[in-house]
Scaffold this motif. Sequence first.
Motif, PDB file in Angstrom:
ATOM      1  N   LEU A 172       0.854   4.444  -2.919  1.00  0.00           N
ATOM      2  CA  LEU A 172       0.382   4.613  -1.547  1.00  0.00           C
ATOM      3  C   LEU A 172      -0.896   5.436  -1.620  1.00  0.00           C
ATOM      4  O   LEU A 172      -0.853   6.663  -1.622  1.00  0.00           O
ATOM      5  CB  LEU A 172       1.431   5.338  -0.693  1.00  0.00           C
ATOM      6  CG  LEU A 172       2.725   4.586  -0.355  1.00  0.00           C
ATOM      7  CD1 LEU A 172       3.662   4.507  -1.530  1.00  0.00           C
ATOM      8  CD2 LEU A 172       3.411   5.234   0.821  1.00  0.00           C
ATOM      9  N   PRO A 173      -2.056   4.787  -1.729  1.00  0.00           N
ATOM     10  CA  PRO A 173      -3.284   5.526  -2.051  1.00  0.00           C
ATOM     11  C   PRO A 173      -3.752   6.458  -0.937  1.00  0.00           C
ATOM     12  O   PRO A 173      -3.833   6.046   0.227  1.00  0.00           O
ATOM     13  CB  PRO A 173      -4.302   4.418  -2.302  1.00  0.00           C
ATOM     14  CG  PRO A 173      -3.798   3.239  -1.543  1.00  0.00           C
ATOM     15  CD  PRO A 173      -2.308   3.343  -1.551  1.00  0.00           C
ATOM     16  N   ALA A 174      -4.043   7.698  -1.308  1.00  0.00           N
ATOM     17  CA  ALA A 174      -4.532   8.680  -0.335  1.00  0.00           C
ATOM     18  C   ALA A 174      -6.060   8.680  -0.353  1.00  0.00           C
ATOM     19  O   ALA A 174      -6.686   8.211  -1.301  1.00  0.00           O
ATOM     20  CB  ALA A 174      -4.014  10.061  -0.682  1.00  0.00           C
ATOM     21  N   HIS A 175      -6.645   9.240   0.699  1.00  0.00           N
ATOM     22  CA  HIS A 175      -8.096   9.370   0.792  1.00  0.00           C
ATOM     23  C   HIS A 175      -8.644  10.243  -0.338  1.00  0.00           C
ATOM     24  O   HIS A 175      -7.931  11.063  -0.898  1.00  0.00           O
ATOM     25  CB  HIS A 175      -8.475  10.095   2.089  1.00  0.00           C
ATOM     26  CG  HIS A 175      -8.246   9.286   3.328  1.00  0.00           C
ATOM     27  ND1 HIS A 175      -8.228   7.934   3.335  1.00  0.00           N
ATOM     28  CD2 HIS A 175      -8.051   9.691   4.612  1.00  0.00           C
ATOM     29  CE1 HIS A 175      -8.028   7.508   4.569  1.00  0.00           C
ATOM     30  NE2 HIS A 175      -7.907   8.555   5.369  1.00  0.00           N
ATOM     31  N   ASP A 224     -13.444   1.407  -8.839  1.00  0.00           N
ATOM     32  CA  ASP A 224     -12.089   1.274  -9.367  1.00  0.00           C
ATOM     33  C   ASP A 224     -11.047   1.963  -8.505  1.00  0.00           C
ATOM     34  O   ASP A 224      -9.947   2.241  -8.958  1.00  0.00           O
ATOM     35  CB  ASP A 224     -12.037   1.838 -10.794  1.00  0.00           C
ATOM     36  CG  ASP A 224     -12.926   1.028 -11.716  1.00  0.00           C
ATOM     37  OD1 ASP A 224     -12.897  -0.200 -11.605  1.00  0.00           O
ATOM     38  OD2 ASP A 224     -13.664   1.622 -12.515  1.00  0.00           O
ATOM     39  N   ARG A 225     -11.401   2.254  -7.269  1.00  0.00           N
ATOM     40  CA  ARG A 225     -10.391   2.881  -6.411  1.00  0.00           C
ATOM     41  C   ARG A 225      -9.284   1.896  -6.069  1.00  0.00           C
ATOM     42  O   ARG A 225      -9.502   0.691  -5.997  1.00  0.00           O
ATOM     43  CB  ARG A 225     -11.040   3.384  -5.122  1.00  0.00           C
ATOM     44  CG  ARG A 225     -11.584   4.780  -5.279  1.00  0.00           C
ATOM     45  CD  ARG A 225     -12.080   5.314  -3.979  1.00  0.00           C
ATOM     46  NE  ARG A 225     -10.995   5.613  -3.056  1.00  0.00           N
ATOM     47  CZ  ARG A 225     -11.199   6.069  -1.828  1.00  0.00           C
ATOM     48  NH1 ARG A 225     -12.412   6.283  -1.398  1.00  0.00           N
ATOM     49  NH2 ARG A 225     -10.175   6.322  -1.044  1.00  0.00           N
ATOM     50  N   ILE A 226      -8.122   2.456  -5.854  1.00  0.00           N
ATOM     51  CA  ILE A 226      -7.021   1.628  -5.360  1.00  0.00           C
ATOM     52  C   ILE A 226      -7.235   1.536  -3.859  1.00  0.00           C
ATOM     53  O   ILE A 226      -7.224   2.547  -3.156  1.00  0.00           O
ATOM     54  CB  ILE A 226      -5.667   2.266  -5.701  1.00  0.00           C
ATOM     55  CG1 ILE A 226      -5.514   2.339  -7.219  1.00  0.00           C
ATOM     56  CG2 ILE A 226      -4.539   1.479  -5.052  1.00  0.00           C
ATOM     57  CD1 ILE A 226      -4.347   3.143  -7.689  1.00  0.00           C
ATOM     58  N   THR A 227      -7.477   0.321  -3.376  1.00  0.00           N
ATOM     59  CA  THR A 227      -7.944   0.188  -2.005  1.00  0.00           C
ATOM     60  C   THR A 227      -6.829  -0.084  -1.010  1.00  0.00           C
ATOM     61  O   THR A 227      -7.030   0.036   0.192  1.00  0.00           O
ATOM     62  CB  THR A 227      -8.965  -0.958  -1.920  1.00  0.00           C
ATOM     63  OG1 THR A 227      -8.313  -2.153  -2.374  1.00  0.00           O
ATOM     64  CG2 THR A 227     -10.163  -0.702  -2.808  1.00  0.00           C
TER      65      THR A 227
END
Lengths: 747, 168
Positions: free
Chosen positions: A446-449, A105-108
Amino acid sequence: MKRRDFLKFIGIGGVGAGAGFVLGKVSKPPGAKLIPYLIPPEDIIPGVATWYASVCTLCGAGCGTLVRVMEGRAKKVEGNPGHPINRGGLCALGQSSVQALYNPDRITKPLKRKGPRGSGEYAEITWDEALKTLAANLIELKSKNESEKFHLLTSPLGGTIDRLAGEFVSAFGSSNYSHYGLFQRKNLAFANLSTMGTASIPHYDIENTKYLLSFGADFSSTWVSPVNYSNGYGKMRQGTGERGKLVQVEPRLSLTGANADEWVPAKPGTEALLALAIANTIVEKGLARDASAWRGVLSRYKAKDMASICDVPVERIEAMAVEFARTRPSLAIAGDSVSSYENGISGAIAVNILNQVAGNIGVIGGVMPNGDDLGNGKKIDFGRKISTLISAANADKIKTLIVYGANPVFTTPKAARLEEALSKVPFIASFSSFMDETTAHADIILPAHTSLEDWGDDFPDPGVAAPVASIIQPVVSPVFETKSLGDIFIELARAVGGNVAGKITAPNFAEYLKASWKGLYSRNREMAAGTLGFEDFWNKALQRGGWWGPSRKMTATVSARAGEHLTGAPARFEGEEAQYPFYLIPYAQTAYMDGRGANLPWLQELPDPMTSVVWGTWVEINPKTAASLGLKEGDMVNIESPFGKISAPVYLYPGIRPDTVAVPIGQGHSHYGRYAKGRGANPIEILPYKEDPLSGEAALNSTRVRITRGATGERLVKMEGSTKEFGRGIVQTVSPSEFKRMKKEVV
Amino acid sequence: MKKLILYAVVGGIAFVIGYFVNDQFFSDRAPVQPINFSHKIHAGDNQIPCQYCHIYAERSRVSGVPNVKRCMGCHQIIKTDSPEIQKVASYWDKKEPIPWVKVYNLPDHVYFPHKRHVRAGVDCKNCHGDVASMARIEKVSSLQMGWCLSCHTKREVKNGHDCWTCHK
Ligand code: SF4
């Protein structure tokens, strides 16, 4: 044989053989493929593991990790045996960090909102567009001279990334950078600031103490630095010296409480008075070592007066006082059953006073203050509060909000009306790689690591009375199209331009971090010892997981001025007793913590250590109370406070006061991925909006509730069948005198 | 009634025969590969050592499937007009790995390190047969537990009969 029979046999034989052939075919494994590398990576040998040292960032403790990486995949996270915080241990949350990395379910990719706010409808965009959109918004703010209307809200970041984020905000011309999270233990830090002069948590030397008096600190599961304390606790109980004693004061028996020699279930909200009564008894009996400053204050808390308020017999208070003062060294720690109330600072100060009276400050086996010798520790700024943010938003003083790591929509009571406040903010950006409840309000993401993909560093607070600096390094290349958190700030600064770009000039975060460590290295001569210059030091630190120096003993002088924060009254609970008969204790659950662990399936299926419940929320009720309400285990009930209602199944728990109910925090997500969403209930929702005005810490133990039978619904799923032995002799016991006799016989 | 039992017996025997026919004669001992690769030409005629292509055999659990770059290392120049080599080149041009079909397969509960065997001086031939004469690679050993153990016994492997040696 007749011709007919012969044909029949042939037929049957044919069918049989055919069936056998087909079974033989389907039972064979399908032809597996061997997929070679196109070009083999130089540093990878398939089948051979590489171990990288890094830091666990799932809570603030900062345990050192070793990550096993095979063929470029992180397979397993272990504790780093050389790291002074956890010495090889790792808690369940840390173990699960691989499931955060590979979470489905990560925002990729960067996202832009499509539907109305909160609808969860997003469209994928490129990084270029995402950065440009956010930068354009910020530039517009700046051009209108509204820089102050930019707010940055993050989880309690520390070290270099915190500095970078701070630089970004101030270069932009705003002063609104705040940290938010549950369990920041700011009350404790504030109490230490006013008693001992440093706004940090000292090192509690559990390992070397002989009498540990814990006020609701569940240090073996969630409190502050659980792996470090568990390790110390093991040594205190089974180390080389005499076995130390543990006394736990709390209304609801935690995992730590279940390990204690004595459980003192004082009335919720009065634990601080109990601490003061113990301190006063020590003074009165002439056992005090350092009481000059407190004699007057303490005389107000006589054991005989406090006994009935606290619901603890006078004799017991006196016995605890004598034992606490006579056993050397002894140590009292201010956990959640003194510091999680609305007068939490007062409670934490009371415990500090108790420690000082017994002479436990600055001694081995007592409270050992941590110095900030590296000059880079987490700075707790008590001004950074969620209430400031909410009122600013309501007054239209926030035009652009960036959120990272913090999930205030989940961790703030409904009574705070945070969602309403957020709806007044015209533009919200989130840097989260998970669709948590707060990120669901964002206009752009803005997805971070995750931490296994990113650079960073950590200066653990509390430390271990020794300088510790750890490095977080990427152990795998990014799984999705996410970016390093630091790089997002750096690239955003470039896109915004002007003096923001002028201030933040590093090409990328890895360089920024290295430069920051170069500064650290040049300031601390100890770091240079035994190394051939900075590069050598840096490589060695990367290999070890960081740098740590020898422990040093610090003392502190206790200031009597702290006495002004003592309220001297039991903590208040909202709701009239007649209508709401039970105290509500929401507590941090071992696996979910403040809810952050709920999206990791390993943690969902990990049975709670006290109740063995999995995949849900429950409410702990004393069997006597349940009987009087006509409830049995598994019955669905409504838990209702003056501020709202949640429902959960009943768990019969003898380890809780009959006038108290407890609900674990962590479930009840409305977003946050397939494993977390729509499961259980969130007790924070029904709390009053109470925040300590001085420290900003939320008061969790602050309301009463009533319990009513609810509709049938969620089932209580648990591992344990029964809490009774049914004469099976599973737990064998002997009395102490018998044990002594047996021991003599053996020797 | 007697007849019924007879039918069942005949059917049963036929079933077992059918199963074994499939297992013994139709098992993919020499599956068709995406490239008609000949070990005979490489390891036999040209005497290229095994570990020139299976580069990890001495260092890892797996021996390593040759990476496509290694193939192209030679075939950029050698035999570029052969249609099979052109197939290899087209994988390389598309930047796609060649999907070889596995011939030797061990179940997940077996831990088999090539490294230990190679370092102990076990010849590749012992398990993989005379690869140098095979035009298409063919499975020559059963890879069953008894087969492993018979060798462990013969070579007097230390702890060679311990369950935990292979089942970890
Ligand atoms: S206590 Fe657990 S979650 Fe916190 S840093 Fe250590 S391993 Fe990670």
